[in-house]
Scaffold this motif. Structure first.
Motif, mmCIF file in Angstrom:
data_model
loop_
_atom_site.group_PDB
_atom_site.id
_atom_site.type_symbol
_atom_site.label_atom_id
_atom_site.label_comp_id
_atom_site.label_asym_id
_atom_site.label_seq_id
_atom_site.Cartn_x
_atom_site.Cartn_y
_atom_site.Cartn_z
ATOM 1 N N SER A 1 28.085 -10.307 -5.202
ATOM 2 C CA SER A 1 28.667 -9.851 -3.933
ATOM 3 C C SER A 1 29.488 -10.937 -3.275
ATOM 4 O O SER A 1 30.237 -10.655 -2.335
ATOM 5 C CB SER A 1 27.566 -9.392 -2.972
ATOM 6 N N GLY A 2 29.352 -12.168 -3.749
ATOM 7 C CA GLY A 2 30.162 -13.219 -3.169
ATOM 8 C C GLY A 2 29.669 -14.605 -3.525
ATOM 9 O O GLY A 2 28.620 -14.785 -4.144
ATOM 10 N N VAL A 3 30.450 -15.597 -3.115
ATOM 11 C CA VAL A 3 30.144 -17.008 -3.325
ATOM 12 C C VAL A 3 30.308 -17.721 -1.993
ATOM 13 O O VAL A 3 31.321 -17.536 -1.299
ATOM 14 C CB VAL A 3 31.078 -17.649 -4.369
ATOM 15 N N ILE A 4 29.314 -18.499 -1.613
ATOM 16 C CA ILE A 4 29.398 -19.350 -0.433
ATOM 17 C C ILE A 4 29.349 -20.793 -0.916
ATOM 18 O O ILE A 4 28.320 -21.251 -1.431
ATOM 19 C CB ILE A 4 28.274 -19.055 0.567
ATOM 20 N N ASN A 5 30.458 -21.480 -0.796
ATOM 21 C CA ASN A 5 30.606 -22.838 -1.310
ATOM 22 C C ASN A 5 30.698 -23.809 -0.137
ATOM 23 O O ASN A 5 31.658 -23.781 0.639
ATOM 24 C CB ASN A 5 31.855 -22.940 -2.189
ATOM 25 N N VAL A 6 29.692 -24.659 0.016
ATOM 26 C CA VAL A 6 29.636 -25.621 1.110
ATOM 27 C C VAL A 6 30.262 -26.933 0.642
ATOM 28 O O VAL A 6 29.775 -27.555 -0.307
ATOM 29 C CB VAL A 6 28.183 -25.855 1.558
ATOM 30 N N ILE A 7 31.349 -27.331 1.281
ATOM 31 C CA ILE A 7 32.049 -28.561 0.943
ATOM 32 C C ILE A 7 31.621 -29.636 1.939
ATOM 33 O O ILE A 7 31.790 -29.473 3.153
ATOM 34 C CB ILE A 7 33.579 -28.378 1.000
ATOM 35 N N LEU A 8 31.051 -30.733 1.435
ATOM 36 C CA LEU A 8 30.550 -31.796 2.288
ATOM 37 C C LEU A 8 31.625 -32.853 2.527
ATOM 38 O O LEU A 8 32.570 -33.006 1.753
ATOM 39 C CB LEU A 8 29.306 -32.425 1.654
ATOM 40 N N LYS A 9 31.451 -33.602 3.602
ATOM 41 C CA LYS A 9 32.441 -34.589 4.008
ATOM 42 C C LYS A 9 32.563 -35.721 2.979
ATOM 43 O O LYS A 9 31.586 -36.088 2.316
ATOM 44 C CB LYS A 9 32.055 -35.189 5.359
ATOM 45 N N LYS A 10 33.770 -36.288 2.900
ATOM 46 C CA LYS A 10 33.989 -37.514 2.138
ATOM 47 C C LYS A 10 35.227 -38.218 2.682
ATOM 48 O O LYS A 10 36.009 -37.636 3.452
ATOM 49 C CB LYS A 10 34.124 -37.222 0.654
ATOM 50 N N ASP A 11 35.390 -39.484 2.314
ATOM 51 C CA ASP A 11 36.538 -40.288 2.727
ATOM 52 C C ASP A 11 36.713 -40.301 4.238
ATOM 53 O O ASP A 11 37.821 -40.213 4.758
ATOM 54 C CB ASP A 11 37.805 -39.798 2.035
ATOM 55 N N PHE A 12 35.601 -40.375 4.955
ATOM 56 C CA PHE A 12 35.611 -40.427 6.419
ATOM 57 C C PHE A 12 35.743 -41.887 6.846
ATOM 58 O O PHE A 12 35.074 -42.766 6.311
ATOM 59 C CB PHE A 12 34.306 -39.831 6.955
ATOM 60 N N ASP A 13 36.596 -42.165 7.817
ATOM 61 C CA ASP A 13 36.812 -43.540 8.274
ATOM 62 C C ASP A 13 36.542 -43.606 9.771
ATOM 63 O O ASP A 13 37.156 -42.881 10.555
ATOM 64 C CB ASP A 13 38.239 -43.991 7.972
ATOM 65 N N GLY A 14 35.605 -44.461 10.191
ATOM 66 C CA GLY A 14 35.229 -44.556 11.590
ATOM 67 C C GLY A 14 33.835 -44.021 11.814
ATOM 68 O O GLY A 14 33.084 -43.731 10.864
ATOM 69 N N ASP A 15 33.454 -43.867 13.080
ATOM 70 C CA ASP A 15 32.125 -43.356 13.435
ATOM 71 C C ASP A 15 32.243 -42.407 14.611
ATOM 72 O O ASP A 15 33.070 -42.606 15.514
ATOM 73 C CB ASP A 15 31.180 -44.511 13.797
ATOM 74 N N GLU A 16 31.391 -41.391 14.580
ATOM 75 C CA GLU A 16 31.341 -40.402 15.661
ATOM 76 C C GLU A 16 29.887 -40.034 15.921
ATOM 77 O O GLU A 16 29.162 -39.646 15.010
ATOM 78 C CB GLU A 16 32.144 -39.159 15.290
ATOM 79 N N VAL A 17 29.476 -40.175 17.172
ATOM 80 C CA VAL A 17 28.113 -39.837 17.578
ATOM 81 C C VAL A 17 28.193 -38.708 18.596
ATOM 82 O O VAL A 17 29.015 -38.746 19.520
ATOM 83 C CB VAL A 17 27.392 -41.053 18.190
ATOM 84 N N SER A 18 27.356 -37.696 18.425
ATOM 85 C CA SER A 18 27.322 -36.591 19.383
ATOM 86 C C SER A 18 25.879 -36.243 19.710
ATOM 87 O O SER A 18 24.986 -36.371 18.867
ATOM 88 C CB SER A 18 28.052 -35.358 18.844
ATOM 89 N N ALA A 19 25.670 -35.823 20.942
ATOM 90 C CA ALA A 19 24.350 -35.393 21.404
ATOM 91 C C ALA A 19 24.501 -34.062 22.121
ATOM 92 O O ALA A 19 25.472 -33.855 22.873
ATOM 93 C CB ALA A 19 23.738 -36.434 22.334
ATOM 94 N N ARG A 20 23.536 -33.183 21.891
ATOM 95 C CA ARG A 20 23.611 -31.840 22.470
ATOM 96 C C ARG A 20 22.236 -31.434 22.969
ATOM 97 O O ARG A 20 21.241 -31.587 22.257
ATOM 98 C CB ARG A 20 24.093 -30.853 21.413
ATOM 99 N N ILE A 21 22.149 -30.918 24.178
ATOM 100 C CA ILE A 21 20.903 -30.386 24.711
ATOM 101 C C ILE A 21 21.172 -28.972 25.199
ATOM 102 O O ILE A 21 22.288 -28.635 25.609
ATOM 103 C CB ILE A 21 20.328 -31.251 25.852
ATOM 104 N N GLY A 22 20.143 -28.129 25.135
ATOM 105 C CA GLY A 22 20.342 -26.750 25.544
ATOM 106 C C GLY A 22 19.046 -26.034 25.851
ATOM 107 O O GLY A 22 17.942 -26.540 25.591
#
Length: 915
Positions: free
Chosen positions: A170-191
């Motif tokens: 019925s289908g294909v779900i292909n999860v592509i993960l990150k690569k070749d990332f340069d720098g840093d990112e921090v996030s925080a979430r509350i709810g």
């Protein structure tokens, strides 16, 4: 740079930021007058291993980026996938707390079943969820996907076995993960939720470092979320919430009952009668009702639904890393590691106890009993899940034959481990506490039932958590699954034709798959230590080898042909030895702005591991005894109005795996167009058809009991005749065991069932999308998207000799016939906002007498970029706090169809810092 469309689709113009990685290939910026335009180098797209210059192909692909998931407000990746318009089937979820997989999040594309969706991580198979879905088959848990590590998700909603082998039906779900990332990112979430419960927080850190010949990307995420109980939702916390019923006239469950079966089912009470007995229990309420056959007095438990959860508590942590290194001589080494760990608690209904029929010499009669316990009595015991998944891959890429062909060798392993525990009553200890020691002999009336002097003081008074612990135990489950595979892929151009190069790809694969499910031995069939709980065990392995090839042939400057074929060989205990699948696609561009496309594919699915290797297991389910009802000369409505449950009651069932199963075989096609009307406006329309033969699944208890009545009575409700001596009727009748003798003479005692290869399952429909972006000088950049899926027909046949029947409009079919998702995105200077909405089409009402209307919810995400490093967002999911469409006939908990959510409005604040 900003994505022009928040909902990316193969059907829409896609604009990526400079240097963003697309399908493991860097994009290259070209000289153009538009700063927002980039030209893509050759890339790989789900559904093919041949790299090409553009996303559009013969098969439509939908792309969901990590930016989109965040912009549309989704808290988890699963929430985003569940919004796909192709997700028309309803699946068990956290509302099904009594199910086998109440902690798993599964996807069912096209309503063809969750096991027919192939789940890939960077193009590699992921391990199955170790517990069987609905106690029957293995699926994938899409809740084990941390959003921090995801670059994008590509969805192909159709058959793709000629590329990927089994399960791509019925289908294909292909999860592509990150690569070749340069720098840093921090996030925080509350709810939190505005209706109560479900407080959450999430912390993410994504970063990367690069050198002249190496790159390292990493991501860490932790999510913590409190549970939500039905008690926190006033529209589903009591049997008085039943739609269409005056709360004063509602009927609860009999919380405590001692019923004299030889004297008109009269109730026995201690001194003081009904009111005094019910007053001893905080959770019970005295009520006398007349259901047409005389007054019925009960201690009712109206708030029993409130004792179960509607969302599990969840504390999970994930770590991801990707490392690549240039080795020289055009060779590159890549290592990928992803780890996810979760601890979750699930809350199902508090337990009940029924002692069965027994003879009591104190009253000289035969009795049955029922006690339903409250959380105050049991201490509020919860199910505990401890789950862990691991995905590891190492690959080596290079070039061969004078750099004419690129090759990639990969070895990967994906594993999933699970531990589950839950408190349950011990059968003998509970019986001893309430009934006392069994006396010698059997009842003098029938000579069938044991003799007890019930302990009235124990039975007619609440228990304490300490007493509960003394008559209960902890039931434990251990399960694991894994898939290990090695592959070698060659891609390149074979030769040049007048219209272009002939693209080529070939793959060699070897894989092994295994699972083991160890259930507590005390709950297996034949064991009676644990009260009212059965389980399933199983385990096995299979090896597979495959070889496949693809061609992309430019027949003309405007016409391309794609061909693929694959041979899979399986080694396990089944008769499934091998399978050959192929597909062919055409792409025609009569003008540059218009793509007309079509694709035909064959597919197959090897029998699910648990369908094959499942040990004999038991289950309890509430069934309708159609034979007894019709034999009494009554209609189903008349039988279902009977308060004494003579025709609807809980029965025991037995099932086991079937090693004689054959593979499912299918074929599918798509045909449609993509029209880039302007540089900023794209429209697409694709028709699809999927047909499966030999579909594997359990024969339902409802189907067995309906046809048992037809066979034993000689005809069905439409007057069609049945021969009880036919092979079909003999199989059906022998699947039902009924009690002989005693007060329960003739009642169903057991239903036997298991997986079989059924006949045909089809789904036909249409997918469409519109993408438009508008860049203004005065009011900013606007992005509009609408995606729509509509089912035109569904057909099904249970057995080979049955004529397939259309069930799309059947009032017993609770698949959605249509779904729509849409978004409007806006950005002006440092401000941005996204309004997202989704619409579900109509469903049958619960009484199956008509249909209820459509339903929609909306999410709002508003953000402000304070400077180049810091951004804050305010997110409201389910903006209007809507829960579900109203159905006055839905007379069972949770009083709405399980595809809808009772969570209500959720609000989040998110801060992101980049450095």
């Amino acid at each position: 740079m900003i994505l022009i469309s928040l909902i990316l689709s193969i059907n829409a113009p896609v604009i990526y930021a400079q240097d963003e990685d697309v399908n493991n290939t860097q994009t290259e910026e070209t000289e153009t007058e538009s700063e927002d335009s980039v030209e893509l180098g050759k890339v790989s797209v789900t559904g093919s291993r041949i790299k090409r210059n553009e996303f559009e192909g013969a098969s439509p692909i939908q792309v969901m980026t990590s930016e989109q998931i965040e912009a549309e407000g989704f808290s988890t990746v699963y929430d985003a996938l569940n919004s796909l318009t192709q997700q028309t089937g309803a699946v068990q979820n956290e509302l099904t707390q009594s199910g086998f997989t109440s902690n798993a999040n599964v996807i069912d594309l096209r309503g063809l079943g969750p096991g027919r969706v192939l789940y890939l991580i960077n193009g590699r198979r992921a391990a199955d969820y170790p517990l069987p879905y609905n106690g029957q088959s293995n699926v994938n848990n899409f809740g084990a996907l941390p959003s921090a590590a995801i670059e994008r998700i590509e969805i192909l909603a159709g058959g793709a076995s000629a590329i990927y082998g089994s399960d791509a039906v019925s289908g294909v779900i292909n999860v592509i993960l990150k690569k070749d990332f340069d720098g840093d990112e921090v996030s925080a979430r509350i709810g939190t939720t505005t209706e109560g419960g479900g407080d959450s927080w999430k912390l993410q850190w994504v970063g990367g470092k690069t050198g002249d010949d190496w790159s390292l990307t990493y991501a860490i995420e932790h999510l913590d979320r409190d549970e939500i109980l039905a008690a926190e939702r006033e529209f589903m916390d009591s049997y008085r919430d039943e739609p269409g019923v005056d709360p004063a006239e509602a009927t609860g469950l009999s919380g405590i009952m001692l019923r004299d079966r030889l004297n008109g089912n009269t109730q026995i009470y201690p001194n003081g009668g009904l009111e005094e007995l019910c007053g001893r229990f905080d959770h019970l309420e005295a009520q006398v009702r007349d259901f047409g056959s005389g007054p019925v007095d009960r201690c009712y438990y109206f708030d029993y639904p409130a004792t179960q959860g509607i969302r599990n508590s969840d504390s999970n942590t994930s770590i991801y890393s990707y490392f690549s290194k240039d080795l020289g001589n055009d060779m590159q080494l890549a290592l990928s590691l992803s780890w996810w760990n979760q601890e979750a608690n699930a809350t199902s209904n508090t337990e009940f106890w029924q002692g069965g029929l027994y003879y009591d010499p104190q009253f000289e009669s035969i009795f049955d009993t029922q006690r339903i316990f409250s959380p105050a009595e049991t201490g509020g015991g919860k199910q505990i899940f401890e789950e862990e998944s691991l995905d590891f891959a190492i690959s080596l890429t290079g070039f061969a034959f004078n750099d004419r062909f690129e090759w990639e060798a990969t070895v990967s392993h994906s594993g999933y481990d699970l531990y589950r525990e839950r408190p349950r009553l011990l059968a003998q200890e509970t019986r001893d506490y309430f009934l006392g020691e069994q006396l010698p002999g059997l009842d003098p009336e029938f000579g069938l039932y044991p003799i007890y002097n019930i302990n009235l003081d124990h039975y007619f008074n609440p228990i304490t958590p300490e007493i509960y612990r003394s008559i209960s135990t902890i039931v434990k489950y251990d399960a694991d699954s894994s898939t290990t595979q090695a592959s070698l892929v060659f891609t390149g151009d074979l030769w040049e034709m007048p219209a272009g190069d002939v693209g080529f790809a070939t793959v060699l694969e070897y894989g092994t798959q295994e699972y083991e499910l160890i259930a507590d031995p005390r709950i297996l069939p034949g064991q009676s230590t644990i009260y009212n709980l059965t389980g399933t065990g199983g385990g096995g392995e299979r090896d597979r080898f495959a070889v496949g090839t693809e061609l992309a042939v430019p027949l003309h400057d405007t016409l391309d042909l794609t061909l693929a074929a694959r041979f899979d060989n399986y080694d396990d205990i089944t008769s499934v030895d091998d399978a050959f699948t192929w597909n062919a696609g055409l792409q025609w561009r009569p003008i540059d702005q218009l793509l007309i496309r079509g694709n035909y594919a064959t597919s197959f699915r090897a029998p699910d591991m648990h369908f094959i290797f499942a040990n004999e297991s038991g289950f309890y389910s509430t069934v309708f005894d159609e034979f007894a009802c019709r034999d009494a000369g009554l209609t189903r409505d008349e039988c279902e109005d009977d308060d004494e449950t003579d025709y609807s009651y809980s029965v025991f069932g037995v099932r086991k795996g079937n090693p004689e199963l054959m593979e499912e075989e299918g074929e599918s096609w798509t045909a449609g167009f993509v029209w880039d009307a302007t540089d900023n406006l794209s429209l697409s329309l694709d028709f699809y058809s999927i047909e499966l033969e030999g579909v594997v699944g359990d024969i339902s208890s409802e189907y067995i009991l309906e046809n048992e009545a037809n066979c034993r009575l000689g005809n069905d409700l439409q007057g069609n005749s049945y021969d009880i001596n036919s092979q079909f009727c003999q199989f059906i009748v022998n699947s039902v065991i009924r009690t002989v003798g005693g007060p329960d003479d003739g009642q169903i005692e057991q239903v036997n069932r298991g997986p079989i290869n059924r006949s045909i399952l089809t789904n036909e429909g249409v997918d469409a999308s519109i993408n438009w972006n508008l860049n203004t000088d005065t009011v900013g950049l606007w992005r509009f998207n609408l995606t729509w899926s509509h089912i035109l027909d569904q057909e099904f046949a249970e057995f080979d000799d049955e004529e397939p029947r259309s069930y799309r409009d059947d009032l017993t079919n609770f698949d959605f016939r249509s779904r729509v998702r849409a978004s409007v995105g806006w950005q002006y200077e440092d401000f941005s906002a996204t309004l997202y909405g989704q619409r579900w089409g109509s469903l049958p009402n619960w009484a199956e007498t008509g249909r209820i209307g459509h339903f929609a919810t909306y999410n709002l995400n508003m953000g402000y970029q304070f400077n180049s490093h810091f951004r804050m967002s305010f997110i409201v999911n389910n903006l209007l706090n809507d829960f579900h469409p109203k159905d006055e006939t839905f007379n069972t908990y949770p009083y709405f169809w399980r595809a809808f959510s009772p969570i209500g409005r959720e609000m989040f604040i998110q801060a992101t810092y980049t450095f």
